[in-house]
Scaffold this motif. Structure first.
Motif, PDB file in Angstrom:
ATOM      1  N   TYR A   1       0.825  -1.204   0.000  1.00  0.00           N
ATOM      2  CA  TYR A   1       0.000   0.000   0.000  1.00  0.00           C
ATOM      3  C   TYR A   1       0.861   1.256   0.000  1.00  0.00           C
ATOM      4  CZ  TYR A   1      -4.277  -2.662   0.847  1.00  0.00           C
ATOM      5  OH  TYR A   1      -5.339  -3.513   0.709  1.00  0.00           O
ATOM      6  N   GLY A   2       2.049   1.174   0.590  1.00  0.00           N
ATOM      7  CA  GLY A   2       2.930   2.332   0.624  1.00  0.00           C
ATOM      8  C   GLY A   2       3.228   2.864  -0.762  1.00  0.00           C
ATOM      9  N   CYS A   3       3.563   1.982  -1.701  1.00  0.00           N
ATOM     10  CA  CYS A   3       3.814   2.411  -3.082  1.00  0.00           C
ATOM     11  C   CYS A   3       2.520   2.836  -3.756  1.00  0.00           C
ATOM     12  CB  CYS A   3       4.475   1.285  -3.882  1.00  0.00           C
ATOM     13  SG  CYS A   3       6.237   1.116  -3.557  1.00  0.00           S
ATOM     14  N   GLU A   4       1.437   2.166  -3.430  1.00  0.00           N
ATOM     15  CA  GLU A   4       0.141   2.492  -4.023  1.00  0.00           C
ATOM     16  C   GLU A   4      -0.267   3.934  -3.696  1.00  0.00           C
ATOM     17  OE1 GLU A   4      -3.576   1.058  -5.985  1.00  0.00           O
ATOM     18  OE2 GLU A   4      -1.429   0.700  -6.084  1.00  0.00           O
ATOM     19  N   TRP A   5       0.068   4.372  -2.489  1.00  0.00           N
ATOM     20  CA  TRP A   5      -0.336   5.708  -2.040  1.00  0.00           C
ATOM     21  C   TRP A   5       0.808   6.720  -2.135  1.00  0.00           C
ATOM     22  CZ3 TRP A   5      -2.239   2.992   2.993  1.00  0.00           C
ATOM     23  CH2 TRP A   5      -3.388   2.233   2.704  1.00  0.00           C
ATOM     24  N   ASP A   6       1.879   6.347  -2.790  1.00  0.00           N
ATOM     25  CA  ASP A   6       3.063   7.209  -2.865  1.00  0.00           C
ATOM     26  C   ASP A   6       2.991   8.129  -4.084  1.00  0.00           C
ATOM     27  OD1 ASP A   6       5.594   8.278  -2.389  1.00  0.00           O
ATOM     28  OD2 ASP A   6       6.612   6.703  -3.517  1.00  0.00           O
ATOM     29  N   TYR A   7       2.121   9.136  -4.004  1.00  0.00           N
ATOM     30  CA  TYR A   7       2.016  10.139  -5.060  1.00  0.00           C
ATOM     31  C   TYR A   7       1.524  11.434  -4.433  1.00  0.00           C
ATOM     32  CZ  TYR A   7      -2.948   8.774  -4.968  1.00  0.00           C
ATOM     33  OH  TYR A   7      -4.230   8.487  -4.571  1.00  0.00           O
ATOM     34  N   ASP A   8       1.708  12.522  -5.122  1.00  0.00           N
ATOM     35  CA  ASP A   8       1.271  13.822  -4.627  1.00  0.00           C
ATOM     36  C   ASP A   8      -0.251  13.819  -4.458  1.00  0.00           C
ATOM     37  OD1 ASP A   8       0.355  16.636  -4.634  1.00  0.00           O
ATOM     38  OD2 ASP A   8       2.478  17.066  -4.982  1.00  0.00           O
ATOM     39  N   PHE A   9      -0.704  14.153  -3.259  1.00  0.00           N
ATOM     40  CA  PHE A   9      -2.144  14.061  -2.981  1.00  0.00           C
ATOM     41  C   PHE A   9      -2.982  14.929  -3.912  1.00  0.00           C
ATOM     42  CE2 PHE A   9      -0.663  17.491  -0.170  1.00  0.00           C
ATOM     43  CZ  PHE A   9      -1.601  18.478  -0.408  1.00  0.00           C
ATOM     44  N   ARG A  10      -2.378  15.944  -4.523  1.00  0.00           N
ATOM     45  CA  ARG A  10      -3.132  16.796  -5.451  1.00  0.00           C
ATOM     46  C   ARG A  10      -3.499  16.069  -6.742  1.00  0.00           C
ATOM     47  NH1 ARG A  10       1.127  21.554  -4.371  1.00  0.00           N
ATOM     48  NH2 ARG A  10       2.404  19.661  -4.450  1.00  0.00           N
ATOM     49  N   ASN A  11      -2.873  14.906  -6.970  1.00  0.00           N
ATOM     50  CA  ASN A  11      -3.177  14.128  -8.173  1.00  0.00           C
ATOM     51  C   ASN A  11      -4.343  13.160  -7.976  1.00  0.00           C
ATOM     52  OD1 ASN A  11      -1.126  15.367  -9.607  1.00  0.00           O
ATOM     53  ND2 ASN A  11       0.392  13.821  -9.046  1.00  0.00           N
ATOM     54  N   LYS A  12      -4.915  13.151  -6.774  1.00  0.00           N
ATOM     55  CA  LYS A  12      -6.023  12.227  -6.519  1.00  0.00           C
ATOM     56  C   LYS A  12      -7.230  12.505  -7.411  1.00  0.00           C
ATOM     57  CE  LYS A  12      -5.919  12.329  -1.928  1.00  0.00           C
ATOM     58  NZ  LYS A  12      -6.008  11.976  -0.498  1.00  0.00           N
ATOM     59  N   ARG A  13      -7.346  13.737  -7.885  1.00  0.00           N
ATOM     60  CA  ARG A  13      -8.507  14.071  -8.712  1.00  0.00           C
ATOM     61  C   ARG A  13      -8.547  13.276 -10.010  1.00  0.00           C
ATOM     62  NH1 ARG A  13      -4.737  18.136  -9.276  1.00  0.00           N
ATOM     63  NH2 ARG A  13      -4.266  18.889 -11.382  1.00  0.00           N
TER      64      ARG A  13
END
Length: 206
Positions: free
Chosen positions: A174-186
């Motif tokens: 999950y760490g890699c799965e969630w390893d991105y800039d939170f602003r890209n969640k859109r």
């Protein structure tokens, strides 16, 4: 729960603990977005051998390489968990036969005893405490892309102390799965950090 929640990453002497560097801010952003928790949006890094761990409401540990705790690290890990603490451990290799997985599971056996790290049922309350995941732990793109052991792990494991999870253990990365800039969640059709919210809320309320 009146105090501000903060995210603690555990630094340990062996292996590589400093992975998935954008994940904590992403997880913390989701807590701000979906819950009414007071959240400190800065990750804290605490050495496992430090007594500062006992001030932490939630700890995260991960890596790719060997996990071999020192005597003090082992003592603190056990004391923290047995006294009601919560540690989320995530295998960054996504590989049940990888070095992190084998060595971390061996550490859990040495600390808590053989067989104590067990699969949790997919109807466990951690899957419904906030968002609902009817089929258990959500799949990661790491699994679907054939990374690691090329398996989809349809379970999580845990050390359960007095009826509550003290150590939640994932081979799903999950760490890699969630390893991105939170602003890209859109750009995601479904926010894949929602399960992180469940994990934290379980840790704080169970």
């Amino acid at each position: 729960m009146d105090n501000e929640f903060f995210f603690t990453r555990l630094q340990y002497e062996s292996g590589d603990w400093d992975v998935d560097q954008r994940m904590p801010s992403n997880l913390l952003n989701s807590l701000v977005e979906y819950t009414t928790l007071k959240v400190d949006t800065q990750e804290k890094i605490i050495t496992l051998a430090s007594d500062d761990i006992f001030k932490s409401p939630f700890c995260y540990i991960s890596g790719h390489k060997l996990v071999q705790f020192t005597k003090k690290e082992r003592e603190n890990f056990e004391k923290y968990v047995r006294n009601g603490g919560f540690i989320f451990a995530d295998d960054c290799n996504h590989d049940i036969d990888g070095l992190f997985a084998k060595s971390f599971e061996r550490q859990m056996e040495e600390i808590f005893g053989p067989g104590e790290l067990q699969k949790i049922p997919n109807d466990h309350e951690i899957y419904t405490i906030f968002f609902e995941f009817d089929e258990g732990p959500p799949t990661t793109s790491q699994e679907l892309n054939g990374w690691g052991d090329d398996l989809v792990h349809d379970y999580l494991k845990a050390i359960v102390i007095d009826g509550r999870i003290g150590v939640l253990y994932s081979n799903k990365d999950y760490g890699c799965e969630w390893d991105y800039d939170f602003r890209n969640k859109r750009w995601y059709k479904i926010d894949n950090t929602r399960f992180a919210v469940n994990i934290v809320l379980y840790a704080l309320t169970s």
